[in-house]
Scaffold this active site. Structure first.
Site, mmCIF file in Angstrom:
data_model
loop_
_atom_site.group_PDB
_atom_site.id
_atom_site.type_symbol
_atom_site.label_atom_id
_atom_site.label_comp_id
_atom_site.label_asym_id
_atom_site.label_seq_id
_atom_site.Cartn_x
_atom_site.Cartn_y
_atom_site.Cartn_z
ATOM 1 N N HIS A 275 9.471 2.497 8.618
ATOM 2 C CA HIS A 275 9.155 1.683 9.662
ATOM 3 C C HIS A 275 8.229 1.980 10.369
ATOM 4 O O HIS A 275 7.546 3.430 10.545
ATOM 5 C CB HIS A 275 10.635 1.708 10.728
ATOM 6 C CG HIS A 275 10.530 0.974 11.745
ATOM 7 N ND1 HIS A 275 9.761 -0.443 11.323
ATOM 8 C CD2 HIS A 275 9.664 1.525 12.845
ATOM 9 C CE1 HIS A 275 10.666 -0.941 12.648
ATOM 10 N NE2 HIS A 275 10.696 -0.053 13.455
ATOM 11 N N ARG B 37 22.521 -14.577 2.825
ATOM 12 C CA ARG B 37 21.734 -13.063 2.706
ATOM 13 C C ARG B 37 22.706 -12.494 1.702
ATOM 14 O O ARG B 37 22.501 -11.532 0.782
ATOM 15 C CB ARG B 37 22.441 -12.936 4.181
ATOM 16 C CG ARG B 37 21.127 -11.510 4.515
ATOM 17 C CD ARG B 37 21.230 -10.897 5.744
ATOM 18 N NE ARG B 37 20.702 -11.823 6.723
ATOM 19 C CZ ARG B 37 19.751 -11.660 7.291
ATOM 20 N NH1 ARG B 37 19.042 -11.012 6.343
ATOM 21 N NH2 ARG B 37 18.687 -12.150 8.309
ATOM 22 N N SER C 167 0.903 -0.950 -0.009
ATOM 23 C CA SER C 167 0.106 0.334 -0.074
ATOM 24 C C SER C 167 0.559 1.455 -0.061
ATOM 25 O O SER C 167 0.207 2.119 -0.380
ATOM 26 C CB SER C 167 -1.192 0.137 1.319
ATOM 27 O OG SER C 167 0.106 0.533 2.718
HETATM 28 C C1 GRF Z 1 3.937 -0.515 6.204
HETATM 29 O O1 GRF Z 1 3.399 -0.592 7.898
HETATM 30 C C2 GRF Z 1 5.315 -0.081 6.900
HETATM 31 O O2 GRF Z 1 6.130 0.676 7.917
HETATM 32 C C3 GRF Z 1 5.805 -1.855 7.344
HETATM 33 O O3 GRF Z 1 5.374 -2.784 6.601
HETATM 34 C C4 GRF Z 1 4.050 -2.045 6.609
HETATM 35 C C5 GRF Z 1 3.876 -2.343 4.478
HETATM 36 O O4 GRF Z 1 2.873 -2.152 4.424
HETATM 37 N N1 GRF Z 1 7.906 -1.781 7.490
HETATM 38 P P1 GRF Z 1 2.732 -1.974 2.869
HETATM 39 O O5 GRF Z 1 2.889 -2.992 2.291
HETATM 40 O O6 GRF Z 1 3.422 -0.823 2.262
HETATM 41 O O7 GRF Z 1 1.279 -1.910 2.601
#
Ligand code: GRF
Length: 200
Positions: A119, A71, A15
């Protein structure tokens, strides 16, 4: 105007990616900043966000982390896939948007100064996982999200923007996450646009 390619890395619903792509279109980043979202790379073939990106006509690539023994090997392939999206023009920005892999120092070095993340906490509080549950359990009255540059240390790096939301009585990690996410969709495109705009 120098062409500025943006590559977005996702793992899930994407999203934030959608918010960035929509902002780029609505705010005409192409005309104003020479910037385009070139493509989207996921470490999961089944990411819902990847299907959406394809529907938009964006270039997409999948690098399944499970297919690599280390990794380092995964990250080397990730670099190759990102840079191959436009072999003539290295990405101006690599945007981590819900990309759920910890990156190696080599990857971070390769994109130094061009790598950003969002984050879902008010950093430096609650680096790492389960931020919303931890904020509720700690009794926080406010939570939020942070856009930051990426360094080799997890969830560190210069803060580019933050948004604050209240933690409400009865909140669950899911209700709080949804409230924070609405703000993520505002601050992430805004922070990226600031990085694209020429300094005055
Ligand atoms: C968001 O809350 C982002 O901050 C975290 O994971 C979630 C991802 O959401 N790291 P989306 O895939 O962008 O909808």
């Amino acid at each position: 105007m120098q062409k500025k390619n943006i590559v977005i890395l996702i793992s899930g619903q994407g999203s934030n990616m959608q918010a960035i792509v929509r902002a780029a279109q609505a705010q005409r980043w192409s005309q104003r900043h020479g910037a385009q979202v070139l493509g989207v790379v996921s470490n999961k073939a089944a990411s819902a966000g990847l299907a959406w990106a394809r529907e938009q006509g964006l270039a997409t690539a999948v690098v399944e982390h499970a297919a690599y023994p280390t990794r380092e090997a995964f990250d080397a392939e990730l670099v190759r896939a990102i840079d191959a999206l436009d072999p003539q023009t290295p990405p101006a920005l690599v945007v981590l948007a819900g990309f759920m892999r910890i990156l190696t120092p080599d990857f971070v070095d390769h994109y130094t100064g061009r790598l950003v993340n969002i984050h879902p906490s008010l950093l430096p509080a609650f680096a790492g996982l389960h931020t919303h549950r931890r904020a509720i359990e700690a009794g926080c009255k406010f939570a939020g999200a942070t856009v930051h540059r990426v360094t080799a240390e997890l969830d560190h790096g210069e803060f580019l923007d933050q948004a604050v939301v209240p933690v409400l009585p009865g909140d669950t990690p899911d209700t709080l996450a949804a409230r924070v996410l609405t703000q993520e969709h505002l601050i992430y495109p805004r922070a990226i646009e600031r990085l694209l705009a020429p300094a005055v």
